[in-house]
Design a protein around this motif. Structure first.
Motif, mmCIF file in Angstrom:
data_model
loop_
_atom_site.group_PDB
_atom_site.id
_atom_site.type_symbol
_atom_site.label_atom_id
_atom_site.label_comp_id
_atom_site.label_asym_id
_atom_site.label_seq_id
_atom_site.Cartn_x
_atom_site.Cartn_y
_atom_site.Cartn_z
ATOM 1 N N VAL A 1 -4.090 6.079 1.747
ATOM 2 C CA VAL A 1 -5.192 6.131 2.713
ATOM 3 C C VAL A 1 -4.607 6.218 4.117
ATOM 4 N N ARG A 2 -5.074 7.195 4.874
ATOM 5 C CA ARG A 2 -4.598 7.400 6.242
ATOM 6 C C ARG A 2 -5.753 7.481 7.218
ATOM 7 N N ASP A 3 -5.461 7.109 8.436
ATOM 8 C CA ASP A 3 -6.383 7.322 9.554
ATOM 9 C C ASP A 3 -5.668 8.283 10.483
ATOM 10 N N GLY A 4 -5.918 9.579 10.273
ATOM 11 C CA GLY A 4 -5.113 10.587 10.944
ATOM 12 C C GLY A 4 -3.749 10.627 10.280
ATOM 13 N N ARG A 5 -2.688 10.444 11.058
ATOM 14 C CA ARG A 5 -1.338 10.453 10.495
ATOM 15 C C ARG A 5 -0.845 9.067 10.093
ATOM 16 N N ALA A 6 -1.540 8.035 10.547
ATOM 17 C CA ALA A 6 -1.076 6.662 10.298
ATOM 18 C C ALA A 6 -1.605 6.124 8.971
ATOM 19 N N PRO A 7 -0.731 5.536 8.141
ATOM 20 C CA PRO A 7 -1.207 4.911 6.907
ATOM 21 C C PRO A 7 -2.090 3.712 7.232
ATOM 22 N N LEU A 8 -3.102 3.487 6.432
ATOM 23 C CA LEU A 8 -4.052 2.407 6.685
ATOM 24 C C LEU A 8 -3.819 1.274 5.687
ATOM 25 N N ALA A 9 -3.186 0.209 6.157
ATOM 26 C CA ALA A 9 -2.939 -0.961 5.313
ATOM 27 C C ALA A 9 -4.185 -1.844 5.286
ATOM 28 N N GLU B 1 -10.557 14.621 2.341
ATOM 29 C CA GLU B 1 -9.481 14.356 1.381
ATOM 30 C C GLU B 1 -8.544 15.545 1.282
ATOM 31 N N ASP B 2 -7.239 15.255 1.272
ATOM 32 C CA ASP B 2 -6.256 16.293 1.048
ATOM 33 C C ASP B 2 -6.314 16.763 -0.387
ATOM 34 N N GLU B 3 -5.678 17.907 -0.659
ATOM 35 C CA GLU B 3 -5.614 18.385 -2.028
ATOM 36 C C GLU B 3 -4.679 17.513 -2.853
ATOM 37 N N ASN B 4 -4.983 17.330 -4.131
ATOM 38 C CA ASN B 4 -4.087 16.608 -5.030
ATOM 39 C C ASN B 4 -2.723 17.272 -5.042
ATOM 40 N N GLU C 1 -0.808 11.867 -7.393
ATOM 41 C CA GLU C 1 -0.738 11.309 -6.045
ATOM 42 C C GLU C 1 -1.638 12.144 -5.142
ATOM 43 N N THR C 2 -2.485 11.479 -4.369
ATOM 44 C CA THR C 2 -3.347 12.206 -3.448
ATOM 45 C C THR C 2 -3.567 11.369 -2.197
ATOM 46 N N CYS C 3 -4.041 11.997 -1.142
ATOM 47 C CA CYS C 3 -4.268 11.313 0.131
ATOM 48 C C CYS C 3 -5.750 11.342 0.497
ATOM 49 N N VAL C 4 -6.177 10.282 1.116
ATOM 50 C CA VAL C 4 -7.526 10.211 1.642
ATOM 51 C C VAL C 4 -7.431 9.865 3.121
ATOM 52 N N ASP C 5 -7.985 10.723 3.975
ATOM 53 C CA ASP C 5 -7.975 10.508 5.422
ATOM 54 C C ASP C 5 -9.361 10.034 5.835
ATOM 55 N N ILE C 6 -9.474 8.788 6.276
ATOM 56 C CA ILE C 6 -10.796 8.260 6.625
ATOM 57 C C ILE C 6 -11.324 8.875 7.918
ATOM 58 N N GLY C 7 -10.438 9.603 8.606
ATOM 59 C CA GLY C 7 -10.892 10.275 9.812
ATOM 60 C C GLY C 7 -11.263 11.734 9.562
#
Length: 212
Positions: free
Chosen positions: A134-142, A208-211, A199-205
């Motif tokens: 999970v990211r907020d832009g480029r930063a990972p969201l802990a 969703e990126d492609e798998n 593995e996939t990414c989710v950007d809350i801003g």
């Protein structure tokens, strides 16, 4: 009182019916329409199967990481477990089932097999691992709360680590992913996977990126 203590107290006041493999328990309870709780204790975890009128209506999986309920608990069954079965009063079973209901009973096929057929298709669904960053832009969201849903049902949930990463053990398929950040804002996206591990990414801003 934690879940292990609660279940231990219930079982202390219940009648011990016998010891069974998973397949034997499902068959035995079904033909006799029994209501009770099966418990399988291993060194690293404990599994509770709640049966009502012979039907496996609820499940609880407890290990050092925490407790899983319902369908997400069932996914941790291997089919090789040995269960002690106790006859438990219907009102107690009903109360437990309301908290740990199993909706997808195809997870518990006869004879304890966990090979799950896909209706109308020659292939079978498999259990895989879905890892999200999970990211907020480029930063990972802990510390973000991530839940995986099928319709309105929450299958499982967890919190992202310092790298914004979280992993779930699920049946391959299509799910709704719901992310809550520390401000309580939510992002929803569809996640689909059909490989042993994705593995996939989710950007809350954003989206969703492609798998990968």
């Amino acid at each position: 009182m934690d879940i292990n203590d609660l279940m231990a107290e219930i079982l202390r006041q219940s009648t011990h019916e016998g010891c069974f493999t998973l397949g034997e328990l499902l068959h035995y309870s079904s033909v006799r329409s029994l209501t009770g709780i099966g418990v399988s204790k291993e060194k690293t975890h404990t599994f509770f199967l709640v049966l009502s009128g012979g039907e496996p209506d609820g499940a609880i999986f407890v290990d050092e990481k925490g407790t899983l309920f319902g369908d997400s608990a069932v996914l941790h069954l291997t089919g090789s477990e040995e269960f002690e079965f106790f006859l438990v009063a219907q009102p107690i079973v009903d109360a437990l089932t309301a908290r740990c209901r199993v909706f997808e009973k195809c997870h518990l096929k006869k004879n304890g097999s966990l090979d799950i057929p896909t209706i109308g298709a020659p292939t079978r669904q498999r259990v895989g691992v879905l890892c999200l960053t999970v990211r907020d832009g480029r930063a990972p969201l802990a510390g973000a709360h991530v839940s995986i849903r099928k319709g309105k049902l929450v299958i499982t949930s967890d919190v992202t680590d310092s790298a914004g990463r979280v992993c779930f053990r699920l049946l391959n398929g299509r799910y709704m992913c719901v992310v809550s950040d520390r401000n309580g804002e939510r992002t929803r996206c569809i996640v689909e996977f059909h490989e042993p591990q994705v593995e996939t990414c989710v950007d809350i801003g954003g989206t969703e990126d492609e798998n990968r």
